[in-house]
Write an enzyme that holds these catalytic residues in place. Structure first.
Site: not given
Ligand code: NDP
Ligand code: 2IT
Length: 446
Positions: A127, A167
């Site tokens: 990561k 992420d």
């Molecule tokens: P994005 O940046 O696309 O979206 C994040 C969302 O969560 C936004 O709505 C954001 O609000 C909110 N957010 C982020 N940080 C905070 C915080 N500290 N407090 C409150 N709200 C928060 O990210 P993703 O959707 O990609 O990721 C969301 C979660 O999913 C994370 O935990 C990530 O690690 C996990 N994840 C992502 C994957 C992927 O493929 N993208 C795969 C597996 C897990 P704002 O716009 O106000 O910042």
């Molecule tokens: O938390 C996760 O699994 C991710 N943000 C996706 C990682 C990836 O390599 O697609």
């Protein structure tokens, strides 16, 4: 219940990694789950598999200098933690958020090892990220930052070495800028990053994969309770990549998604959230979720993002950030008769919250299993890049479904085999750990 095995390991982890509470939290959960596995197989203890796993194979921290639109020099910190290459090249996302520090990247990297093992695809765990805040920055500033970040990172990664992706704060735009810089510096066009654009090496369905995969996983949890999504009230936190596509798939399966949020507040729309509006506001306009209520009279905006957990719902899909559901929020969900929680975000429930769910018969799908569809589809993107072909959306989605079923089956059978029937937290930790542990034993002390 704490044992001397777990406490001894934790004492050493805390001493060697002080002031990283999120990392300690992630390690403790795995240690508690796999203690009985190690007790049954003394050779795992002898070869110190878990003691080796908690020490990353390599940790890279670097300066990221860049010039903002006013001509002022800015300095951020970059990270890439290459945790485990036991079963494949390091694989995992990059997070750009002001809260990023070593402990966040290490908790994410550690969890990624076991998640990736569960996907059935050959990927190790890593990561990275930065304390850079993309919010409010111009496209030019984001480009200059990404180019500077990659100007150091490029020497540590590669399609057979370490393959980053997105992420929080890293989506298609950032991956594009970083890919461009990598290609320029190395003069190679390879699958070194995933989440690429569709015209230049990306995979169909990668954008949707984490959210869709989460819903496929929760479908199995619901089936085990003899029910499905139809007519269920669903609350999804966040409004980013994971939240949007989780909401979309849940609706396709007949659920009523009534709330989403961002880091300022949440909207509740009893008429059902219009995902297209959320997509436009968050993906295209990069706006705030409160703007949704300006467009939909049936919606109400509340400026209290954690208040989303007090909305009565049948199914909760926390998809924003770590530790967003604490004990109190979990108790509210239970009091409101929530039957299932599927973690879209990484480690969104505190250990106390998980206990509340498990003690009250709420089906609980832990992140490293429930959100594995994103990284699994990244592995499918790597496979397509290696073969230099592109599968159709339907083909990738079919494989994603198969993988989520396999993840679910591994979790339930490992839980049962170790006397924890129905406990998907233990099941995910044990199944992921065993796959990595077997590879480490075969490869000697490295
Ligand atoms: P994005 O940046 O696309 O979206 C994040 C969302 O969560 C936004 O709505 C954001 O609000 C909110 N957010 C982020 N940080 C905070 C915080 N500290 N407090 C409150 N709200 C928060 O990210 P993703 O959707 O990609 O990721 C969301 C979660 O999913 C994370 O935990 C990530 O690690 C996990 N994840 C992502 C994957 C992927 O493929 N993208 C795969 C597996 C897990 P704002 O716009 O106000 O910042
Ligand atoms: O938390 C996760 O699994 C991710 N943000 C996706 C990682 C990836 O390599 O697609």
């Amino acid at each position: 219940m704490t044992s001397s095995f777990v406490e001894n390991l934790m004492a050493s982890v805390i001493a060697r990694n002080p002031q990283e509470p999120e990392f300690h939290q992630a390690v403790r959960e795995v240690a508690e789950s796999v203690e009985m596995v190690i007790a049954r197989e003394p050779q795992l203890a002898r070869s110190k598999v878990l003691d080796r796993l908690v020490e990353p194979e390599r940790q890279i921290m670097f300066r990221v200098p860049w010039v903002d639109d006013r001509g002022e020099v800015q300095i951020n910190r970059g990270f890439r933690i290459e945790f485990s290459s036991a079963i494949g090249p390091y694989k995992g996302g990059l997070r750009f958020h002001p809260s990023v520090y070593l402990g966040i990247i290490k908790f994410l990297g550690f969890e990624q090892i076991f998640k990736n093992a569960l996907t059935t695809t050959p990927i190790g765990g890593g990561k990275g990220g930065s304390d850079f805040n993309p919010k409010g920055k111009s496209d030019d500033e984001v480009m200059r930052f990404c180019q500077s970040f990659m100007s150091e990172l490029f020497r540590h990664i590669g399609p057979d070495t370490d393959v980053p992706a997105g992420d929080i704060g890293v989506g298609g735009r950032e991956i594009g800028f970083m890919f461009g810089q990598y290609k320029r510096l190395t003069n190679t066009f390879t699958g070194v990053l995933t989440g690429k654009g569709l015209g230049w090496g990306g995979s169909l369905a990668r954008t949707q994969a984490t959210g869709y995969g989460l819903v496929y996983f929760v479908t199995r949890m619901l089936q085990d309770r003899g029910t499905d999504w139809k007519g269920k009230r669903v609350v999804v936190s966040g409004s980013g990549n994971v939240a949007i596509y989780a909401a979309q798939k849940a609706q396709q399966l007949g659920a009523k998604v009534i709330a989403v949020s961002d880091s300022n507040g949440y909207i509740v729309d009893e008429a059902g959230i219009k995902v297209e509006t959320v997509q436009r506001i968050k993906e295209v306009e990069r706006g705030r979720i409160r703007e949704y209520a300006d467009e939909h009279a049936s919606a109400k905006y509340v400026e209290d993002w954690q208040g989303i957990w007090s909305i009565p719902c049948d199914i909760a899909l926390p998809s924003a950030t770590q530790n967003e559901i604490d004990e109190e929020a979990a108790e509210k969900l239970v009091a409101n008769k929530c039957i299932a929680v599927g973690e879209g975000a990484n480690m969104p429930s505190t250990p106390e919250a998980i206990k509340v769910f498990q003690d009250n018969g709420v089906s609980f799908g832990p992140a490293k299993a429930a959100n594995a569809g994103g990284v699994a589809t990244s592995a499918l993107e790597m496979a397509q890049n290696s073969m230099r072909i592109n599968w159709t959306f339907e083909e990738v989605d079919r494989r994603l479904k198969m993988i989520m079923d396999a993840v679910y089956d591994q979790c339930t059978s490992a839980a049962e085999a170790y006397g924890a029937k129905g406990d998907l937290v233990s099941g995910a930790n044990i199944a992921g750990f065993l796959k990595v542990a077997r590879a480490m034993m075969a490869q000697g002390v490295v």
